[in-house]
Motif scaffolding. Sequence first.
Motif, PDB file in Angstrom:
ATOM      1  N   ALA A   1       0.799  -1.217   0.000  1.00 44.13           N
ATOM      2  CA  ALA A   1       0.000   0.000   0.000  1.00 44.13           C
ATOM      3  C   ALA A   1       0.835   1.272   0.000  1.00 44.13           C
ATOM      4  O   ALA A   1       0.289   2.366   0.145  1.00 44.13           O
ATOM      5  N   ALA A   2       2.146   1.160  -0.154  1.00 47.04           N
ATOM      6  CA  ALA A   2       3.004   2.343  -0.092  1.00 47.04           C
ATOM      7  C   ALA A   2       4.057   2.317  -1.188  1.00 47.04           C
ATOM      8  O   ALA A   2       4.437   1.255  -1.693  1.00 47.04           O
ATOM      9  N   VAL A   3       4.534   3.503  -1.541  1.00 45.62           N
ATOM     10  CA  VAL A   3       5.662   3.635  -2.449  1.00 45.62           C
ATOM     11  C   VAL A   3       6.686   4.562  -1.808  1.00 45.62           C
ATOM     12  O   VAL A   3       6.341   5.446  -1.023  1.00 45.62           O
ATOM     13  N   ALA A   4       7.947   4.341  -2.133  1.00 52.92           N
ATOM     14  CA  ALA A   4       9.030   5.216  -1.681  1.00 52.92           C
ATOM     15  C   ALA A   4       9.746   5.734  -2.919  1.00 52.92           C
ATOM     16  O   ALA A   4       9.969   4.986  -3.873  1.00 52.92           O
TER      17      ALA A   4
ATOM     18  N   LEU B   1      -4.140  17.027  -3.911  1.00 56.18           N
ATOM     19  CA  LEU B   1      -2.838  16.357  -3.983  1.00 56.18           C
ATOM     20  C   LEU B   1      -2.834  15.139  -3.070  1.00 56.18           C
ATOM     21  O   LEU B   1      -3.382  15.176  -1.965  1.00 56.18           O
ATOM     22  N   LEU B   2      -2.205  14.069  -3.509  1.00 54.69           N
ATOM     23  CA  LEU B   2      -2.000  12.902  -2.659  1.00 54.69           C
ATOM     24  C   LEU B   2      -1.084  13.299  -1.506  1.00 54.69           C
ATOM     25  O   LEU B   2       0.002  13.845  -1.733  1.00 54.69           O
ATOM     26  N   PRO B   3      -1.490  13.077  -0.253  1.00 58.31           N
ATOM     27  CA  PRO B   3      -0.647  13.492   0.873  1.00 58.31           C
ATOM     28  C   PRO B   3       0.480  12.497   1.123  1.00 58.31           C
ATOM     29  O   PRO B   3       0.324  11.292   0.898  1.00 58.31           O
ATOM     30  N   PRO B   4       1.632  12.967   1.594  1.00 56.10           N
ATOM     31  CA  PRO B   4       2.768  12.068   1.832  1.00 56.10           C
ATOM     32  C   PRO B   4       2.608  11.270   3.120  1.00 56.10           C
ATOM     33  O   PRO B   4       1.810  11.611   3.999  1.00 56.10           O
ATOM     34  N   LEU B   5       3.412  10.210   3.214  1.00 49.40           N
ATOM     35  CA  LEU B   5       3.560   9.424   4.438  1.00 49.40           C
ATOM     36  C   LEU B   5       4.910   9.754   5.065  1.00 49.40           C
ATOM     37  O   LEU B   5       5.806  10.259   4.391  1.00 49.40           O
ATOM     38  N   PRO B   6       5.090   9.472   6.352  1.00 49.26           N
ATOM     39  CA  PRO B   6       6.428   9.632   6.932  1.00 49.26           C
ATOM     40  C   PRO B   6       7.431   8.750   6.200  1.00 49.26           C
ATOM     41  O   PRO B   6       7.128   7.602   5.851  1.00 49.26           O
ATOM     42  N   ALA B   7       8.605   9.288   5.951  1.00 48.56           N
ATOM     43  CA  ALA B   7       9.630   8.544   5.207  1.00 48.56           C
ATOM     44  C   ALA B   7      10.863   8.343   6.061  1.00 48.56           C
ATOM     45  O   ALA B   7      11.378   9.282   6.668  1.00 48.56           O
ATOM     46  N   THR B   8      11.331   7.100   6.123  1.00 55.04           N
ATOM     47  CA  THR B   8      12.567   6.752   6.818  1.00 55.04           C
ATOM     48  C   THR B   8      13.365   5.819   5.916  1.00 55.04           C
ATOM     49  O   THR B   8      12.838   4.794   5.484  1.00 55.04           O
ATOM     50  N   PRO B   9      14.612   6.154   5.613  1.00 56.81           N
ATOM     51  CA  PRO B   9      15.345   7.361   6.005  1.00 56.81           C
ATOM     52  C   PRO B   9      14.940   8.547   5.124  1.00 56.81           C
ATOM     53  O   PRO B   9      14.380   8.344   4.048  1.00 56.81           O
ATOM     54  N   PRO B  10      15.244   9.785   5.558  1.00 58.34           N
ATOM     55  CA  PRO B  10      14.862  10.941   4.744  1.00 58.34           C
ATOM     56  C   PRO B  10      15.774  11.176   3.542  1.00 58.34           C
ATOM     57  O   PRO B  10      15.437  11.955   2.659  1.00 58.34           O
ATOM     58  N   HIS B  11      16.941  10.513   3.514  1.00 59.48           N
ATOM     59  CA  HIS B  11      17.869  10.666   2.390  1.00 59.48           C
ATOM     60  C   HIS B  11      18.511   9.323   2.069  1.00 59.48           C
ATOM     61  O   HIS B  11      18.740   8.492   2.969  1.00 59.48           O
TER      62      HIS B  11
ATOM     63  N   THR C   1      10.973  10.337  -0.203  1.00 61.51           N
ATOM     64  CA  THR C   1       9.609  10.535   0.270  1.00 61.51           C
ATOM     65  C   THR C   1       8.854   9.218   0.177  1.00 61.51           C
ATOM     66  O   THR C   1       9.227   8.316  -0.584  1.00 61.51           O
ATOM     67  N   ALA C   2       7.783   9.111   0.957  1.00 60.49           N
ATOM     68  CA  ALA C   2       6.922   7.935   0.924  1.00 60.49           C
ATOM     69  C   ALA C   2       5.488   8.398   0.722  1.00 60.49           C
ATOM     70  O   ALA C   2       5.083   9.459   1.232  1.00 60.49           O
ATOM     71  N   TRP C   3       4.718   7.581  -0.011  1.00 61.55           N
ATOM     72  CA  TRP C   3       3.363   7.964  -0.388  1.00 61.55           C
ATOM     73  C   TRP C   3       2.440   6.752  -0.372  1.00 61.55           C
ATOM     74  O   TRP C   3       2.903   5.618  -0.583  1.00 61.55           O
ATOM     75  N   PRO C   4       1.156   6.958  -0.153  1.00 63.28           N
ATOM     76  CA  PRO C   4       0.216   5.849  -0.346  1.00 63.28           C
ATOM     77  C   PRO C   4       0.217   5.434  -1.816  1.00 63.28           C
ATOM     78  O   PRO C   4       0.384   6.279  -2.701  1.00 63.28           O
ATOM     79  N   TYR C   5       0.046   4.146  -2.059  1.00 61.36           N
ATOM     80  CA  TYR C   5      -0.047   3.698  -3.446  1.00 61.36           C
ATOM     81  C   TYR C   5      -1.424   4.037  -3.987  1.00 61.36           C
ATOM     82  O   TYR C   5      -2.449   3.799  -3.346  1.00 61.36           O
TER      83      TYR C   5
END
Length: 334
Positions: free
Chosen positions: A62-65, A93-103, A110-114
């Motif tokens: 359910a997620a993409v990075a 706009l599709l809202p982002p998800l928390p992303a780890t690591p940030p770089h 970044t991470a996003w819902p699929y």
Amino acid sequence: MTTSASAATTAAVVRALTLAARLAAHPDTGSPAAPSPDCGACGREETVLADRSDGVVVRHGAAVAKAHAPGTDPAGHRARLSVAAHPLLAGILLPPLPATPPHIAGRPVTAWPYGTPVDPGRPDDAPWEAAGTLLALLHAVPPAALAPLPLPPTRGPLKAAQALSRMRAAGPHPATADVERAWSGLPAWARGEGPAPAGGSLCHGDLHLGQLVRHPATDGPWLLIDVDDLGLGDAAWDLARPAAWYAAGLLAPDEWQRFLGAYRTAGGPAVPADGDPWPRLDVPARALTVQTAALAVAKATEQGREPDEVEATMIETCARIATLSTELAAGPSS
């Protein structure tokens, strides 16, 4: 960078994005120690959705990075991400998800819902109305309401100029002269060689059907994705690619009218509510035509092949533009 080194770097980025996508999909499971063929939390394998120099995207359930382009401006990137998460952009706009690591390898992640993308195999179902409506809603968001987010300007003329630079660097090609003539016929501001007319709309910056997904996946509403070019500028540039396709004959008149009609119905400010839209769209559409033709020539030259059918159409349209005598020196009307 050598080919082998580049491949190794890409592989490392994909491995790191695999972990980021898993963590985004399963935020309560903790960070996996290492990638494996499937995920213990759901048994799903990862899929590389994109692997380009300007972005690598990996899906897990359910997620993409996404690893953004090297050299991405950190401040602009943070501002764009904050806009995507802003309540005023909900439903646009599709809202982002928390992303780890940030770089990863110096690239922002970044991470996003699929979301379910547009199906290129079903052109009759293309969501032109949704694209026009979402674009109008985006343009209507008052930038002052997003303060103090320091949004950068859009990069329309800059991206067009970069396409011309790539074509020139690729080497000689029979179509280069026509592209150069069409380019020289644009006003200086549209070539990035002078100050652009004032434009303060919130713009997507890279609108095409690949920038829409359904979320929740399969049957949710359409939303815009990809904020890499989000910024403040002239809203007409967001309509330029569909307008250029229509002018080139690649977008059918009824599809163009569906898109433009939905944009106008939703109160989009880029064009008048009725009447002829082309006084506002002419320069941006020509610039996008030249940009697309320049990239087509560059890719064909770099790959030692003939342009494909779509590329050839845009190159031919660019050649027609080069023969036209028009008054393009004035910028968009306010």
